[in-house]
Design a protein around this motif. Structure first.
Motif, short mmCIF file in Angstrom:
data_model
loop_
_atom_site.label_atom_id
_atom_site.label_comp_id
_atom_site.label_asym_id
_atom_site.label_seq_id
_atom_site.Cartn_x
_atom_site.Cartn_y
_atom_site.Cartn_z
N THR A 4 -17.05 -55.92 84.23
CA THR A 4 -16.86 -56.07 82.85
C THR A 4 -16.92 -55.55 81.29
OG1 THR A 4 -19.56 -55.46 82.46
CG2 THR A 4 -19.65 -57.81 83.69
N THR A 5 -15.84 -54.94 82.04
CA THR A 5 -14.76 -54.39 80.11
C THR A 5 -13.66 -55.25 79.92
OG1 THR A 5 -13.61 -53.15 81.70
CG2 THR A 5 -15.62 -52.23 80.44
N LYS A 6 -13.45 -54.89 78.98
CA LYS A 6 -12.18 -56.08 78.57
C LYS A 6 -10.93 -55.49 78.94
CE LYS A 6 -12.21 -57.60 74.20
NZ LYS A 6 -11.68 -57.48 72.54
N ASN A 7 -10.60 -54.35 79.37
CA ASN A 7 -9.22 -53.87 79.80
C ASN A 7 -9.70 -53.36 81.32
OD1 ASN A 7 -8.37 -54.06 77.44
ND2 ASN A 7 -9.37 -52.59 76.60
N LYS A 8 -9.77 -54.47 82.26
CA LYS A 8 -10.25 -54.00 83.60
C LYS A 8 -8.81 -53.87 84.13
CE LYS A 8 -12.17 -58.00 84.29
NZ LYS A 8 -13.44 -59.28 85.18
N THR A 9 -9.00 -52.81 85.42
CA THR A 9 -7.95 -52.21 86.09
C THR A 9 -7.60 -53.29 87.07
OG1 THR A 9 -8.50 -50.66 85.76
CG2 THR A 9 -6.57 -50.88 87.72
N LYS A 10 -6.17 -54.07 87.21
CA LYS A 10 -5.63 -54.98 87.77
C LYS A 10 -4.72 -54.70 89.13
CE LYS A 10 -5.99 -59.10 84.47
NZ LYS A 10 -5.37 -60.06 83.77
N TYR A 11 -4.82 -55.19 90.51
CA TYR A 11 -4.31 -54.71 91.67
C TYR A 11 -3.42 -55.78 91.77
CZ TYR A 11 -8.23 -51.38 91.25
OH TYR A 11 -8.65 -50.15 90.74
N LYS A 12 -2.39 -55.51 91.92
CA LYS A 12 -1.40 -56.25 92.78
C LYS A 12 -1.25 -56.02 94.23
CE LYS A 12 3.48 -57.81 92.66
NZ LYS A 12 4.84 -57.32 92.47
N VAL A 13 -1.73 -56.97 95.02
CA VAL A 13 -1.31 -56.06 96.90
C VAL A 13 -0.57 -57.09 97.46
CG1 VAL A 13 -3.41 -56.31 98.73
CG2 VAL A 13 -4.34 -56.04 95.81
N MET A 14 0.53 -56.86 98.30
CA MET A 14 1.30 -57.24 98.79
C MET A 14 0.29 -56.99 100.17
SD MET A 14 3.43 -57.00 96.74
CE MET A 14 5.04 -57.28 97.77
N LYS A 65 16.76 -63.97 103.94
CA LYS A 65 16.42 -62.17 103.96
C LYS A 65 14.72 -61.40 104.14
CE LYS A 65 20.90 -61.64 101.36
NZ LYS A 65 20.98 -61.82 99.77
N TYR A 66 14.33 -62.08 102.73
CA TYR A 66 12.45 -61.44 103.23
C TYR A 66 11.83 -62.33 102.37
CZ TYR A 66 13.58 -60.33 98.44
OH TYR A 66 14.50 -60.26 96.66
N LEU A 67 10.62 -62.51 102.70
CA LEU A 67 9.35 -63.37 101.91
C LEU A 67 8.47 -62.48 101.46
CD1 LEU A 67 7.54 -65.87 101.69
CD2 LEU A 67 6.52 -65.19 103.97
N LYS A 68 8.08 -61.63 100.16
CA LYS A 68 7.11 -61.31 99.36
C LYS A 68 6.27 -61.95 99.25
CE LYS A 68 10.28 -57.63 97.69
NZ LYS A 68 10.29 -57.06 96.08
N MET A 69 4.82 -61.78 99.88
CA MET A 69 3.69 -62.53 99.25
C MET A 69 3.06 -61.74 98.67
SD MET A 69 3.31 -64.40 102.40
CE MET A 69 3.58 -63.00 103.99
N TRP A 70 2.54 -61.76 97.47
CA TRP A 70 1.07 -61.11 96.43
C TRP A 70 -0.06 -62.09 95.89
CZ3 TRP A 70 6.06 -61.68 95.38
CH2 TRP A 70 6.24 -61.90 93.71
N VAL A 71 -1.17 -61.44 95.97
CA VAL A 71 -1.99 -61.58 94.58
C VAL A 71 -2.34 -60.27 93.72
CG1 VAL A 71 -3.40 -63.07 97.06
CG2 VAL A 71 -3.62 -60.72 96.88
N ILE A 72 -2.62 -60.77 92.58
CA ILE A 72 -3.48 -60.40 91.65
C ILE A 72 -4.19 -60.20 91.15
CG2 ILE A 72 -2.68 -59.62 89.35
CD1 ILE A 72 -0.33 -60.39 89.64
N GLY A 73 -5.58 -58.84 91.71
CA GLY A 73 -6.51 -59.18 91.02
C GLY A 73 -7.48 -58.30 90.48
N GLU A 122 -6.97 -63.57 90.79
CA GLU A 122 -6.28 -64.00 89.75
C GLU A 122 -5.50 -65.26 89.79
OE1 GLU A 122 -6.74 -61.36 86.51
OE2 GLU A 122 -8.58 -60.53 87.25
N LYS A 123 -4.74 -64.34 90.40
CA LYS A 123 -3.05 -64.71 91.15
C LYS A 123 -2.67 -64.55 92.22
CE LYS A 123 1.66 -66.13 88.94
NZ LYS A 123 2.40 -65.01 87.71
N LYS A 124 -1.79 -66.15 92.68
CA LYS A 124 -1.78 -65.86 94.28
C LYS A 124 0.48 -66.21 93.92
CE LYS A 124 -2.15 -68.45 98.56
NZ LYS A 124 -2.52 -69.43 99.58
N ASP A 125 1.58 -65.27 94.65
CA ASP A 125 2.14 -65.84 94.17
C ASP A 125 3.47 -65.07 95.11
OD1 ASP A 125 4.57 -66.92 92.98
OD2 ASP A 125 4.48 -65.35 91.23
N SER A 126 4.49 -66.27 95.41
CA SER A 126 5.34 -65.02 96.42
C SER A 126 6.83 -65.06 96.36
CB SER A 126 5.80 -65.47 98.14
OG SER A 126 5.76 -67.56 97.22
#
Length: 115
Positions: A52-62, A38-46, A28-32
């Motif tokens: 198909t439920t309305k309140n599905k769990t979202k995971y932030k993966v580093m 100092k550092y570089l942080k990169m992650w995606v949210i999916g 759903e989202k890709k960000d950094s």
């Protein structure tokens, strides 16, 4: 007794719990976040593409490798295995990719020849 109690307390406090999940993930989202020098942080949210439920769990993966980050695209689906770990006193897992592949895609296997 006091020393034994303190030892037990600090041992439990440092314990980690682990979680492993395999799914078809919709990115759903890709960000950094870059802090020069100092550092570089990169992650995606999916989330699970098959949920198909309305309140599905979202995971932030580093992500620790910029080459992988550059290949992942928002709005696409990938077959992933992710691993999460968390300290005993924290509420959220920190997830990382164990494996990622294109859904319905083909992947090469074996050692390539360079000549």
């Amino acid at each position: 007794m006091l020393i034994l109690s303190l030892t037990f307390y600090f041992q439990v406090k440092r314990e980690k719990s682990f979680q492993s999940i395999a799914m078809e993930m919709h990115i759903e989202k890709k960000d950094s976040l870059i802090e020069p020098g100092k550092y570089l942080k990169m992650w995606v949210i999916g989330s699970n593409a098959n949920d198909t439920t309305k309140n599905k769990t979202k995971y932030k993966v580093m992500i620790d490798d910029s080459r992988l980050y550059n290949l992942i695209e928002e709005g696409k689906e990938y077959f992933v295995s992710i691993q999460g770990s968390k300290e005993a006193q924290k509420t959220d897992y920190i997830y990382t990719f164990g494996q990622i592949g294109v859904v319905g895609g083909t992947q090469l296997a074996g050692k390539g020849k360079i000549e």
